[in-house]
Motif scaffolding. Structure first.
Motif, mmCIF file in Angstrom:
data_model
loop_
_atom_site.group_PDB
_atom_site.id
_atom_site.type_symbol
_atom_site.label_atom_id
_atom_site.label_comp_id
_atom_site.label_asym_id
_atom_site.label_seq_id
_atom_site.Cartn_x
_atom_site.Cartn_y
_atom_site.Cartn_z
ATOM 1 N N MET A 1 0.839 -1.168 0.000
ATOM 2 C CA MET A 1 0.000 0.000 0.000
ATOM 3 C C MET A 1 0.885 1.233 0.000
ATOM 4 O O MET A 1 1.848 1.321 0.730
ATOM 5 C CB MET A 1 -0.905 -0.047 1.226
ATOM 6 N N ALA A 2 0.564 2.211 -0.795
ATOM 7 C CA ALA A 2 1.396 3.404 -0.909
ATOM 8 C C ALA A 2 1.194 4.298 0.303
ATOM 9 O O ALA A 2 0.088 4.430 0.828
ATOM 10 C CB ALA A 2 1.037 4.152 -2.179
ATOM 11 N N ASP A 3 2.275 4.915 0.741
ATOM 12 C CA ASP A 3 2.192 5.839 1.856
ATOM 13 C C ASP A 3 1.595 7.156 1.380
ATOM 14 O O ASP A 3 1.771 7.562 0.235
ATOM 15 C CB ASP A 3 3.581 6.099 2.452
ATOM 16 N N ALA A 4 0.908 7.815 2.314
ATOM 17 C CA ALA A 4 0.333 9.115 2.004
ATOM 18 C C ALA A 4 1.456 10.136 1.850
ATOM 19 O O ALA A 4 2.463 10.055 2.530
ATOM 20 C CB ALA A 4 -0.620 9.536 3.113
ATOM 21 N N PRO A 5 1.295 11.091 0.960
ATOM 22 C CA PRO A 5 2.339 12.095 0.788
ATOM 23 C C PRO A 5 2.483 12.943 2.049
ATOM 24 O O PRO A 5 1.514 13.273 2.706
ATOM 25 C CB PRO A 5 1.852 12.932 -0.392
ATOM 26 N N SER A 6 3.690 13.305 2.373
ATOM 27 C CA SER A 6 3.970 14.086 3.567
ATOM 28 C C SER A 6 3.576 15.538 3.350
ATOM 29 O O SER A 6 3.749 16.087 2.271
ATOM 30 C CB SER A 6 5.459 13.993 3.909
ATOM 31 N N THR A 7 3.039 16.163 4.382
ATOM 32 C CA THR A 7 2.660 17.570 4.306
ATOM 33 C C THR A 7 3.671 18.456 5.004
ATOM 34 O O THR A 7 3.479 19.652 5.096
ATOM 35 C CB THR A 7 1.273 17.788 4.932
ATOM 36 N N GLN A 8 4.751 17.877 5.496
ATOM 37 C CA GLN A 8 5.776 18.675 6.145
ATOM 38 C C GLN A 8 6.522 19.482 5.094
ATOM 39 O O GLN A 8 6.831 19.007 4.016
ATOM 40 C CB GLN A 8 6.741 17.783 6.911
ATOM 41 N N GLY A 9 6.846 20.704 5.435
ATOM 42 C CA GLY A 9 7.550 21.560 4.508
ATOM 43 C C GLY A 9 6.662 22.196 3.458
ATOM 44 O O GLY A 9 7.136 22.902 2.585
ATOM 45 N N ARG A 10 5.370 21.948 3.520
ATOM 46 C CA ARG A 10 4.427 22.503 2.560
ATOM 47 C C ARG A 10 3.971 23.877 3.028
ATOM 48 O O ARG A 10 3.649 24.070 4.191
ATOM 49 C CB ARG A 10 3.216 21.590 2.482
ATOM 50 N N LYS A 11 3.911 24.840 2.141
ATOM 51 C CA LYS A 11 3.459 26.179 2.492
ATOM 52 C C LYS A 11 1.948 26.274 2.356
ATOM 53 O O LYS A 11 1.346 25.647 1.499
ATOM 54 C CB LYS A 11 4.133 27.215 1.608
ATOM 55 N N VAL A 12 1.359 27.069 3.243
ATOM 56 C CA VAL A 12 -0.085 27.279 3.213
ATOM 57 C C VAL A 12 -0.383 28.366 2.199
ATOM 58 O O VAL A 12 0.163 29.466 2.270
ATOM 59 C CB VAL A 12 -0.603 27.676 4.618
ATOM 60 N N GLY A 13 -1.254 28.053 1.263
ATOM 61 C CA GLY A 13 -1.581 28.996 0.207
ATOM 62 C C GLY A 13 -2.696 29.939 0.604
ATOM 63 O O GLY A 13 -3.348 29.788 1.648
ATOM 64 N N ILE A 14 -2.951 30.913 -0.247
ATOM 65 C CA ILE A 14 -3.992 31.911 0.004
ATOM 66 C C ILE A 14 -5.378 31.273 -0.041
ATOM 67 O O ILE A 14 -6.293 31.686 0.673
ATOM 68 C CB ILE A 14 -3.874 33.092 -0.991
ATOM 69 N N GLY A 15 -5.545 30.233 -0.860
ATOM 70 C CA GLY A 15 -6.839 29.546 -0.921
ATOM 71 C C GLY A 15 -7.174 28.845 0.378
ATOM 72 O O GLY A 15 -8.325 28.864 0.830
ATOM 73 N N THR A 16 -6.177 28.234 1.004
ATOM 74 C CA THR A 16 -6.397 27.567 2.283
ATOM 75 C C THR A 16 -6.759 28.576 3.355
ATOM 76 O O THR A 16 -7.677 28.362 4.155
ATOM 77 C CB THR A 16 -5.135 26.788 2.694
ATOM 78 N N ILE A 17 -6.052 29.704 3.370
ATOM 79 C CA ILE A 17 -6.339 30.742 4.363
ATOM 80 C C ILE A 17 -7.738 31.316 4.140
ATOM 81 O O ILE A 17 -8.485 31.541 5.095
ATOM 82 C CB ILE A 17 -5.260 31.845 4.287
ATOM 83 N N ALA A 18 -8.122 31.540 2.882
ATOM 84 C CA ALA A 18 -9.452 32.069 2.578
ATOM 85 C C ALA A 18 -10.535 31.080 2.989
ATOM 86 O O ALA A 18 -11.567 31.477 3.542
ATOM 87 C CB ALA A 18 -9.559 32.383 1.090
ATOM 88 N N THR A 19 -10.310 29.800 2.758
ATOM 89 C CA THR A 19 -11.299 28.787 3.138
ATOM 90 C C THR A 19 -11.469 28.725 4.650
ATOM 91 O O THR A 19 -12.596 28.675 5.160
ATOM 92 C CB THR A 19 -10.884 27.409 2.590
ATOM 93 N N ILE A 20 -10.357 28.725 5.371
ATOM 94 C CA ILE A 20 -10.428 28.689 6.838
ATOM 95 C C ILE A 20 -11.107 29.943 7.372
ATOM 96 O O ILE A 20 -11.931 29.880 8.286
ATOM 97 C CB ILE A 20 -9.020 28.501 7.437
ATOM 98 N N GLY A 21 -10.786 31.095 6.783
ATOM 99 C CA GLY A 21 -11.426 32.340 7.198
ATOM 100 C C GLY A 21 -12.923 32.333 6.949
ATOM 101 O O GLY A 21 -13.718 32.744 7.799
ATOM 102 N N PHE A 22 -13.323 31.869 5.759
ATOM 103 C CA PHE A 22 -14.748 31.813 5.431
ATOM 104 C C PHE A 22 -15.497 30.866 6.364
ATOM 105 O O PHE A 22 -16.571 31.205 6.870
ATOM 106 C CB PHE A 22 -14.930 31.372 3.972
ATOM 107 N N LEU A 23 -14.940 29.687 6.603
ATOM 108 C CA LEU A 23 -15.615 28.723 7.469
ATOM 109 C C LEU A 23 -15.665 29.212 8.911
ATOM 110 O O LEU A 23 -16.652 28.978 9.623
ATOM 111 C CB LEU A 23 -14.924 27.358 7.376
#
Length: 99
Positions: free
Chosen positions: A1-23
């Motif tokens: 089974m393939a491992d899930a891709p790591s999210t470490q070192g990933r930058k948070v984009g403007i879309g993620t910030i906008a979604t969190i703000g809206f919710l």
């Protein structure tokens, strides 16, 4: 089974910030509307029949919701939701003929 891709070192984009703000704003709005609705009906009296009806409605809603979730989990554990497999037999000459 393939491992899930790591999210470490990933930058948070403007879309993620906008979604969190809206919710977050939607959550605050919902809480404010619920509080206003709750406090505006503070002088309303409910009879014993109303409390019984409310209790039965909550009980049966939870019962139906739990039953449906149980069916979803049962279906996912068994293979009822899988696509149907069609088995085809090879028909040889002479099987359907009279002797």
């Amino acid at each position: 089974m393939a491992d899930a891709p790591s999210t470490q070192g990933r930058k948070v984009g403007i879309g993620t910030i906008a979604t969190i703000g809206f919710l977050s704003g939607l959550l605050v709005f919902t809480i404010v509307v619920a509080m206003l609705g709750w406090t505006s009906a503070s002088d309303v009296q409910m009879s014993i029949n109303g409390w019984i009806a409310l209790g039965l409605r909550v009980f049966f809603s939870l019962l139906i919701g739990s039953g449906l979730m149980g069916l979803v989990f049962y279906s996912s554990r068994t293979e009822y939701h899988e696509a149907m497999v069609v088995h085809v037999r090879n028909i040889q000459d002479g099987l359907g003929e009279e002797s």
